[in-house]
Scaffold this active site. Structure first.
Site, mmCIF file in Angstrom:
data_model
loop_
_atom_site.group_PDB
_atom_site.id
_atom_site.type_symbol
_atom_site.label_atom_id
_atom_site.label_comp_id
_atom_site.label_asym_id
_atom_site.label_seq_id
_atom_site.Cartn_x
_atom_site.Cartn_y
_atom_site.Cartn_z
ATOM 1 N N ARG A 83 67.637 8.230 -11.611
ATOM 2 C CA ARG A 83 69.080 8.307 -11.805
ATOM 3 C C ARG A 83 69.608 9.733 -11.947
ATOM 4 N NH1 ARG A 83 67.483 3.345 -12.833
ATOM 5 N NH2 ARG A 83 65.690 4.448 -13.665
ATOM 6 N N THR A 84 68.925 10.554 -12.751
ATOM 7 C CA THR A 84 69.451 11.899 -12.969
ATOM 8 C C THR A 84 69.456 12.675 -11.652
ATOM 9 O OG1 THR A 84 68.578 11.820 -15.220
ATOM 10 C CG2 THR A 84 69.214 13.982 -14.381
ATOM 11 N N LYS A 113 50.837 26.823 -6.213
ATOM 12 C CA LYS A 113 49.994 28.034 -6.206
ATOM 13 C C LYS A 113 49.983 28.700 -7.568
ATOM 14 C CE LYS A 113 51.569 28.932 -1.489
ATOM 15 N NZ LYS A 113 52.492 29.808 -0.736
ATOM 16 N N ARG A 134 64.801 19.721 -14.354
ATOM 17 C CA ARG A 134 64.101 18.819 -15.293
ATOM 18 C C ARG A 134 62.666 19.323 -15.386
ATOM 19 N NH1 ARG A 134 63.997 12.318 -15.484
ATOM 20 N NH2 ARG A 134 65.979 12.780 -16.491
ATOM 21 N N HIS A 171 68.646 16.010 -23.382
ATOM 22 C CA HIS A 171 69.084 15.530 -22.065
ATOM 23 C C HIS A 171 70.616 15.523 -22.140
ATOM 24 C CE1 HIS A 171 69.214 13.594 -18.309
ATOM 25 N NE2 HIS A 171 68.408 12.583 -18.503
HETATM 26 C C1 NCD Z 1 65.690 8.939 -19.389
HETATM 27 C C2 NCD Z 1 64.943 10.250 -19.350
HETATM 28 O O1 NCD Z 1 64.403 10.674 -18.328
HETATM 29 O O2 NCD Z 1 64.934 10.867 -20.395
HETATM 30 N N1 NCD Z 1 66.139 8.473 -18.167
HETATM 31 C C3 NCD Z 1 67.228 9.022 -17.555
HETATM 32 O O3 NCD Z 1 67.365 10.211 -17.408
HETATM 33 N N2 NCD Z 1 68.177 8.171 -17.117
HETATM 34 C C4 NCD Z 1 65.080 7.904 -20.246
HETATM 35 C C5 NCD Z 1 63.630 7.554 -20.091
HETATM 36 O O4 NCD Z 1 62.902 8.111 -19.285
HETATM 37 O O5 NCD Z 1 63.203 6.661 -20.839
#
Ligand code: NCD
Length: 354
Positions: A83-84, A113, A134, A171
């Site tokens: 989703r992100t 590398k 991320r 997040h």
């Molecule tokens: C979450 C995450 O990656 O922190 N998901 C997200 O970004 N929608 C929650 C999770 O992984 O449980």
């Protein structure tokens, strides 16, 4: 990212030497790496823009594609994401911008590398206007911002990093979309009983969301934190919430708070953060949301989840049962994610009026 990753988890060295700028009414050119940057006014600006973007998107307003025309977003994901990653990419494209990423994912870039985060981020910084990052290390987005600022000075650019989650840390954009969804579905944040359930220790979404709720300064709102003793919300966050006068109720028993909950925010036990499988197996079935349990929640409650979902929402049959309940709003939450990220990108890239 799995065990074959060439990056290591653990705190990043720059976490404490880089303080992100407060938004203070102005988003343009600012890194977005912590909910600590937001005050209530900023959230109201962002949520107004989100509502406007959602409305215009549903009307297929082509003017939206002028907002980020000619701008480029780099997608740097060192951990898995559905989703992100997709909502940020969709958001950028729907604003008329473009998206770049290493062709076969970041693990087949020079990261393979052994290139360090600072250099990979600066490469993306040379090519893009915004980087969505991320990474499994807590504080990695602070490190990225620190090195990007130095690069920006040198090549006279203003590339920003937006955190898509840093390990068990924060997040921030998930918290923005979660708070937007709570206010959108309940009409207000005041006088709500909000119940966070599951892995409150390792879940970065609940860390960011509870802080953001506090920064919104709601009246008469209560945060119930339901977790087994070993997965409690970190003490530092509890202390911070207490300082901001948030009413907190910590319990291991869902029954204590289920009947009074206006918002149920369910979370996955974060398997990838556990030291071994035994430790995970011992706890994984602790809180399972199934239709029969949702029946015990108030009629006007809403059920949220950042997803992905696993055991904590039972079987696929349970998923279907939950999905059919109008109180389950995790798909609306998911869609709002794209609209909130469109608003954020629009503001960060050019303070666009939306
Ligand atoms: C979450 C995450 O990656 O922190 N998901 C997200 O970004 N929608 C929650 C999770 O992984 O449980």
């Amino acid at each position: 990212m799995t065990e074959d990753a060439t990056v290591t988890a653990g705190p990043s060295p720059h976490r404490h030497t880089f303080a992100p700028a407060k938004i203070a009414g102005k988003f343009q050119g600012k890194h977005i790496i912590s909910v600590d940057q937001f005050a209530k006014d900023d959230l109201e600006i962002l949520f107004d823009a989100t509502k406007s973007i959602r409305k215009r998107s549903r009307q297929h307003d082509r003017g939206l594609t002028e907002i980020a025309a000619g701008r480029v977003m780099a997608s740097l994901f060192y951990e898995s994401s559905t989703r992100t990653d997709m909502s940020f990419q969709a958001a950028m494209r729907r604003l008329g911008g473009d998206v770049i990423a290493a062709s076969n994912g970041v693990r087949f870039s020079s990261v393979y590398k052994g290139e360090n985060l600072a250099d990979t981020v600066r490469a993306a910084g040379c090519y893009a206007d915004v980087i969505v990052l991320r990474h499994p290390q807590v504080g990695s987005s602070y490190e990225a911002a620190y090195f990007l600022d130095k690069l920006n000075q040198r090549i006279d650019k203003r590339t920003v990093v937006v955190s898509g989650g840093d390990g068990v840390g924060e997040h921030p954009t998930q918290a923005l979309l979660d708070l937007f969804t709570i206010i959108d579905s309940k009409g207000a944040l005041d006088h709500q009983s909000i119940t966070l359930v599951g892995d409150l220790k390792n879940g970065r979404t609940v860390h960011s969301l509870s802080k953001l709720i506090a920064y919104y300064r709601p009246k008469g709102t209560r945060l119930n934190m339901v977790a087994p003793e070993t997965l409690r919300m970190p003490e530092s966050i509890i202390a911070m919430l207490t300082d901001l006068d948030v009413e907190i109720h910590e319990t291991e028993a869902l029954d204590d708070v289920l009947g009074e909950s206006d918002v149920l925010y369910w979370t996955r036990i974060q398997e990838e953060r556990f030291a071994n499988k035994e430790a995970y197996d011992a706890i994984k079935d602790h809180f399972i949301m199934v239709p029969e349990l949702l029946d015990q929640a108030p009629k006007n409650a809403v059920l949220m989840h950042p997803l992905p979902r696993k055991h904590e929402m039972g079987t696929v049959e349970d998923h279907e049962g939950l999905d059919a309940d109008p109180r389950s709003i995790y798909f609306e939450q998911m869609e709002n994610g794209m609209f909130v990220r469109m608003a954020l990108l629009a503001k960060v890239l050019r303070e666009a009026y939306v």
